[in-house]
Write an enzyme that holds these catalytic residues in place. Structure first.
Site, PDB file in Angstrom:
ATOM      1  N   ASP A 210      61.127  85.318  69.421  1.00 49.82           N
ATOM      2  CA  ASP A 210      61.091  86.235  68.264  1.00 49.82           C
ATOM      3  C   ASP A 210      60.600  87.630  68.635  1.00 49.82           C
ATOM      4  OD1 ASP A 210      62.034  84.238  66.673  1.00 49.82           O
ATOM      5  OD2 ASP A 210      60.153  83.844  65.631  1.00 49.82           O
TER       6      ASP A 210
ATOM      7  N   THR B 261      59.413  78.533  71.491  1.00 50.80           N
ATOM      8  CA  THR B 261      60.279  77.356  71.328  1.00 50.80           C
ATOM      9  C   THR B 261      60.494  76.620  72.647  1.00 50.80           C
ATOM     10  OG1 THR B 261      61.372  78.400  69.481  1.00 50.80           O
ATOM     11  CG2 THR B 261      62.589  76.653  70.543  1.00 50.80           C
TER      12      THR B 261
ATOM     13  N   SER C 264      55.606  83.341  69.222  1.00 51.09           N
ATOM     14  CA  SER C 264      55.477  84.753  69.629  1.00 51.09           C
ATOM     15  C   SER C 264      55.254  85.705  68.459  1.00 51.09           C
ATOM     16  CB  SER C 264      56.677  85.186  70.455  1.00 51.09           C
ATOM     17  OG  SER C 264      57.829  85.279  69.665  1.00 51.09           O
TER      18      SER C 264
HETATM   19  N1  ASP Z   1      59.348  80.869  66.839  1.00 50.94           N
HETATM   20  C1  ASP Z   1      59.686  81.030  68.180  1.00 50.94           C
HETATM   21  C2  ASP Z   1      58.817  82.078  68.844  1.00 50.94           C
HETATM   22  O1  ASP Z   1      57.746  81.724  69.301  1.00 50.94           O
HETATM   23  C3  ASP Z   1      61.124  81.322  68.355  1.00 50.94           C
HETATM   24  C4  ASP Z   1      61.548  81.038  69.740  1.00 50.94           C
HETATM   25  O2  ASP Z   1      60.763  80.959  70.659  1.00 50.94           O
HETATM   26  O3  ASP Z   1      62.770  80.872  69.938  1.00 50.94           O
HETATM   27  O4  ASP Z   1      59.156  83.237  68.914  1.00 50.94           O
END
Ligand code: ASP
Length: 331
Positions: free
Chosen positions: A97, A17, A63
């Site tokens: 994540d 993110t 992630s």
């Molecule tokens: N979906 C995101 C990730 O890559 C969540 C984040 O980074 O806050 O894990």
């Protein structure tokens, strides 16, 4: 300060993110990873006062898409950078994540005492009140400081410094998603000041027996969630698929249901090592007198996803149940 006197920090981008944008400033979810690591750095010019930065994009994904081979690639890249005498420390930008899994993997496998800080953000860069820029600034400040050495890999979000061994994502969307509930935080950063409160007692980095030299792949380890009315079938499927270890997200203090116990016995017959972790989210899974007989290892205070990381590395080193328990008791 003369630039050449500033610490040299390597900034590695992996996505998440912190590198994402959405179609409007009030959209905090449904974003897409769009930004490279250079763009993240350019957005925070204040960082130039802290350190000389060299950027490298290792990958650029969310992630939850990270694989074992990506973990190996990232660890090899960091280990290589840290051997360079002019490199003071490394900062890794990462999705939140699975940040705790990568952080703990690096905590067990990096062979240097230089600072390594993992940073992410809960809100995309396009959001009102995006948290990424200050988190990144604080991460570079921390990695540039001698105060960051000796604690293993550190996690920097929301002004708080966490130890890779203990910090965990505990909220789906809140900006203070990362908690270290039983053990507390390593410290805080405010107004360019680093406050360190404590250091982790568990072994890390140069203190562990794990080395990634020559390792091309990690043993397959699955996580199986236990619950009322569970069956042994997932254990059978996991063994059939080639798992060499299974972590059980067991109930309470690592209590396994009768049906899960059948699955564990089936796995033990095939020399698959099973670890009792807990689905509760905090506390220690204590040793049980019946562990040895059932071929089980107790997972200490590692949550299931971190227990999986340790079990992969442990199985690469040994198949001896007592030795694996030794790792879980100390790492
Ligand atoms: N979906 C995101 C990730 O890559 C969540 C984040 O980074 O806050 O894990």
């Amino acid at each position: 300060m003369n630039d050449s006197l500033l610490p040299h920090i390597v900034l590695l981008g992996t996505g998440g993110t912190i590198a994402a944008t959405a179609d409007k400033a009030t959209r905090l979810t449904d974003y897409v990873v769009t930004e490279g690591i250079e763009a993240l750095l350019t957005a925070v010019p204040e960082i130039n006062r802290l350190a000389r930065i060299r950027c490298k994009q290792v990958f650029n994904i969310e992630s939850h898409a990270i694989t074992n081979s990506m973990l190996l690639k990232l660890a090899a890249c960091i280990n290589k950078e840290l051997t360079k005498p002019d490199v003071h420390g490394v900062v890794v930008t990462h999705g939140t994540d699975t940040l705790e899994e990568t952080a703990y993997f690096l905590n067990l496998t990096l062979k240097s005492n230089k600072p390594v800080v993992i940073v992410g953000a809960m809100r995309p860069g396009s959001a009102l009140s995006a948290d990424g820029p200050l988190n990144l600034y604080n991460a570079i400040l921390l990695a540039s400081s001698p105060q960051a050495t000796g604690h293993g890999v550190l996690v920097m979000l929301n002004d708080r410094i966490g130890a890779a061994r203990f910090i965990s994502k505990a909220s789906t969307t809140q900006p203070d998603a990362f908690r270290s509930s039983d053990q507390g935080y390593i410290g805080q950063v405010h107004n360019d000041n680093i406050h360190i409160f404590q250091t982790p007692a568990t072994l890390h980095t140069t203190q562990t027996e794990f080395s990634l030299n020559g390792i091309k792949a990690l043993p397959m380890v699955d996580i199986i969630y236990d619950h009322q009315n569970a069956g042994p079938h997932l254990y059978a499927a996991s063994v059939a698929a080639g798992a060499q270890g299974i972590v059980i997200a067991a109930t309470g203090n690592g209590s396994v249901s009768p049906q899960a116990l059948k699955g564990i016995k089936l796995a033990a017959k095939r020399k698959v090592v099973c670890v009792r972790s807990s689905r509760t989210g905090s506390g220690v899974v204590t040793h049980s007198d019946t562990d040895n007989k059932s071929g089980l290892v107790s997972g200490n205070s590692l949550n299931p996803q971190k227990a999986r990381i340790l079990l992969m590395l442990a199985l690469d080193a040994t198949r001896d149940q007592e030795k694996i328990q030794w790792y879980f008791d100390r790492y």
